[in-house]
Design a protein around this motif. Structure first.
Motif, PDB file in Angstrom:
ATOM      1  N   LEU A   3       0.826  -1.217   0.000  1.00 46.62           N
ATOM      2  CA  LEU A   3       0.000   0.000   0.000  1.00 46.62           C
ATOM      3  C   LEU A   3       0.857   1.263   0.000  1.00 46.62           C
ATOM      4  N   ALA A   4       1.925   1.255   0.770  1.00 47.00           N
ATOM      5  CA  ALA A   4       2.804   2.419   0.825  1.00 47.00           C
ATOM      6  C   ALA A   4       3.477   2.666  -0.520  1.00 47.00           C
ATOM      7  N   GLY A   5       3.891   1.612  -1.182  1.00 47.93           N
ATOM      8  CA  GLY A   5       4.500   1.755  -2.506  1.00 47.93           C
ATOM      9  C   GLY A   5       3.530   2.368  -3.501  1.00 47.93           C
ATOM     10  N   ALA A   6       2.298   1.888  -3.494  1.00 47.79           N
ATOM     11  CA  ALA A   6       1.282   2.435  -4.402  1.00 47.79           C
ATOM     12  C   ALA A   6       0.944   3.883  -4.048  1.00 47.79           C
ATOM     13  N   ALA A   7       0.850   4.169  -2.756  1.00 52.27           N
ATOM     14  CA  ALA A   7       0.546   5.539  -2.327  1.00 52.27           C
ATOM     15  C   ALA A   7       1.667   6.492  -2.717  1.00 52.27           C
ATOM     16  N   PHE A   8       2.912   6.076  -2.557  1.00 54.93           N
ATOM     17  CA  PHE A   8       4.032   6.931  -2.920  1.00 54.93           C
ATOM     18  C   PHE A   8       4.038   7.222  -4.421  1.00 54.93           C
ATOM     19  N   LYS A   9       3.754   6.225  -5.226  1.00 55.23           N
ATOM     20  CA  LYS A   9       3.709   6.454  -6.679  1.00 55.23           C
ATOM     21  C   LYS A   9       2.667   7.502  -7.032  1.00 55.23           C
ATOM     22  N   GLN A  10       1.519   7.449  -6.366  1.00 60.56           N
ATOM     23  CA  GLN A  10       0.469   8.436  -6.618  1.00 60.56           C
ATOM     24  C   GLN A  10       0.898   9.830  -6.162  1.00 60.56           C
ATOM     25  N   VAL A  11       1.524   9.925  -5.008  1.00 60.74           N
ATOM     26  CA  VAL A  11       2.012  11.221  -4.518  1.00 60.74           C
ATOM     27  C   VAL A  11       3.036  11.790  -5.493  1.00 60.74           C
ATOM     28  N   LYS A  25       3.374  11.225  -8.701  1.00 59.03           N
ATOM     29  CA  LYS A  25       2.701  11.673  -9.927  1.00 59.03           C
ATOM     30  C   LYS A  25       1.952  12.981  -9.709  1.00 59.03           C
ATOM     31  N   ARG A  26       1.280  13.111  -8.584  1.00 58.52           N
ATOM     32  CA  ARG A  26       0.508  14.327  -8.304  1.00 58.52           C
ATOM     33  C   ARG A  26       1.385  15.557  -8.113  1.00 58.52           C
ATOM     34  N   LEU A  27       2.619  15.323  -7.753  1.00 52.25           N
ATOM     35  CA  LEU A  27       3.548  16.436  -7.624  1.00 52.25           C
ATOM     36  C   LEU A  27       4.084  16.885  -8.982  1.00 52.25           C
ATOM     37  N   GLY A  28       3.591  16.259 -10.030  1.00 53.91           N
ATOM     38  CA  GLY A  28       3.945  16.679 -11.380  1.00 53.91           C
ATOM     39  C   GLY A  28       5.146  15.993 -11.978  1.00 53.91           C
ATOM     40  N   GLU A  53       6.903  12.988 -13.954  1.00 52.51           N
ATOM     41  CA  GLU A  53       6.539  11.936 -14.899  1.00 52.51           C
ATOM     42  C   GLU A  53       7.355  10.684 -14.596  1.00 52.51           C
ATOM     43  N   GLY A  54       6.750   9.554 -14.779  1.00 52.59           N
ATOM     44  CA  GLY A  54       7.450   8.298 -14.576  1.00 52.59           C
ATOM     45  C   GLY A  54       7.674   7.972 -13.116  1.00 52.59           C
ATOM     46  N   ASP A  55       8.563   7.025 -12.913  1.00 51.36           N
ATOM     47  CA  ASP A  55       8.872   6.556 -11.561  1.00 51.36           C
ATOM     48  C   ASP A  55       9.780   7.534 -10.835  1.00 51.36           C
ATOM     49  N   ALA A  56       9.776   7.440  -9.540  1.00 51.84           N
ATOM     50  CA  ALA A  56      10.679   8.237  -8.713  1.00 51.84           C
ATOM     51  C   ALA A  56      12.111   7.783  -8.982  1.00 51.84           C
ATOM     52  N   PRO A  57      13.047   8.684  -8.810  1.00 51.85           N
ATOM     53  CA  PRO A  57      14.439   8.319  -9.107  1.00 51.85           C
ATOM     54  C   PRO A  57      15.039   7.396  -8.056  1.00 51.85           C
ATOM     55  N   ASN A  58      15.966   6.586  -8.509  1.00 47.78           N
ATOM     56  CA  ASN A  58      16.804   5.792  -7.608  1.00 47.78           C
ATOM     57  C   ASN A  58      18.023   6.630  -7.265  1.00 47.78           C
ATOM     58  N   ALA A  59      18.656   6.313  -6.184  1.00 45.14           N
ATOM     59  CA  ALA A  59      19.846   7.058  -5.775  1.00 45.14           C
ATOM     60  C   ALA A  59      20.965   6.972  -6.804  1.00 45.14           C
ATOM     61  N   THR A  60      20.966   5.940  -7.615  1.00 46.84           N
ATOM     62  CA  THR A  60      22.030   5.752  -8.606  1.00 46.84           C
ATOM     63  C   THR A  60      21.652   6.212 -10.003  1.00 46.84           C
ATOM     64  N   ASP A  61      20.506   6.873 -10.163  1.00 47.33           N
ATOM     65  CA  ASP A  61      20.123   7.404 -11.479  1.00 47.33           C
ATOM     66  C   ASP A  61      21.051   8.556 -11.840  1.00 47.33           C
ATOM     67  N   GLU A  62      21.876   8.341 -12.833  1.00 43.77           N
ATOM     68  CA  GLU A  62      22.900   9.312 -13.201  1.00 43.77           C
ATOM     69  C   GLU A  62      22.314  10.622 -13.730  1.00 43.77           C
ATOM     70  N   ASP A  63      21.185  10.542 -14.414  1.00 46.49           N
ATOM     71  CA  ASP A  63      20.617  11.736 -15.039  1.00 46.49           C
ATOM     72  C   ASP A  63      19.656  12.510 -14.129  1.00 46.49           C
ATOM     73  N   ARG A  64      19.555  12.141 -12.873  1.00 50.12           N
ATOM     74  CA  ARG A  64      18.700  12.848 -11.916  1.00 50.12           C
ATOM     75  C   ARG A  64      19.555  13.683 -10.986  1.00 50.12           C
ATOM     76  N   SER A  65      19.016  14.803 -10.558  1.00 51.62           N
ATOM     77  CA  SER A  65      19.765  15.691  -9.671  1.00 51.62           C
ATOM     78  C   SER A  65      19.706  15.187  -8.225  1.00 51.62           C
ATOM     79  N   TRP A  66      20.671  15.674  -7.438  1.00 47.74           N
ATOM     80  CA  TRP A  66      20.671  15.371  -6.008  1.00 47.74           C
ATOM     81  C   TRP A  66      19.357  15.822  -5.389  1.00 47.74           C
ATOM     82  N   ARG A  67      18.922  16.996  -5.753  1.00 43.79           N
ATOM     83  CA  ARG A  67      17.690  17.565  -5.183  1.00 43.79           C
ATOM     84  C   ARG A  67      16.496  16.646  -5.426  1.00 43.79           C
ATOM     85  N   GLU A  68      16.335  16.199  -6.662  1.00 38.51           N
ATOM     86  CA  GLU A  68      15.204  15.335  -6.995  1.00 38.51           C
ATOM     87  C   GLU A  68      15.280  14.002  -6.250  1.00 38.51           C
ATOM     88  N   ILE A  69      16.471  13.445  -6.162  1.00 38.96           N
ATOM     89  CA  ILE A  69      16.650  12.162  -5.482  1.00 38.96           C
ATOM     90  C   ILE A  69      16.343  12.295  -3.992  1.00 38.96           C
TER      91      ILE A  69
END
Length: 88
Positions: free
Chosen positions: A22-30, A32-35, A37-53
């Motif tokens: 339930l928490a995983g599904a709720a987090f995905k919805q939160v 998405k609602r924050l605008g 797109e796609g899945d939340a970043p992983n800590a090792t996603d090279e193309d994502r900023s520190w701030r976003e992670i």
């Protein structure tokens, strides 16, 4: 160990697994609602900023904590209603 505590162990494990899903599904919805797109970043996603992670990590932790506390408390209340004792 009290009988109610022993009886609550398997219930607590099942509720924990349900809570994680339930928490995983709720987090995905939160997320998405924050605008975002796609899945939340992983800590090792090279193309994502520190701030976003870090924002994603804080939100995910908060959602998981709220869901876990809600399910744990609800399970304990249900056990007390069924057995008359609070699980430890």
């Amino acid at each position: 160990m009290k009988a109610s505590a022993v009886a609550y162990k398997p219930v607590g494990l099942a509720l924990g697994a349900l809570g994680g899903a339930l928490a995983g599904a709720a987090f995905k919805q939160v997320w998405k609602r924050l605008g975002h797109e796609g899945d939340a970043p992983n800590a090792t996603d090279e193309d994502r900023s520190w701030r976003e992670i870090l924002i994603a990590a804080v939100l995910q932790g908060a959602v998981f904590a709220v869901v876990k506390a809600s399910i744990d408390r609800g399970g304990a209340v249900a056990v007390r209603r069924l057995t008359g004792t609070w699980p430890d």
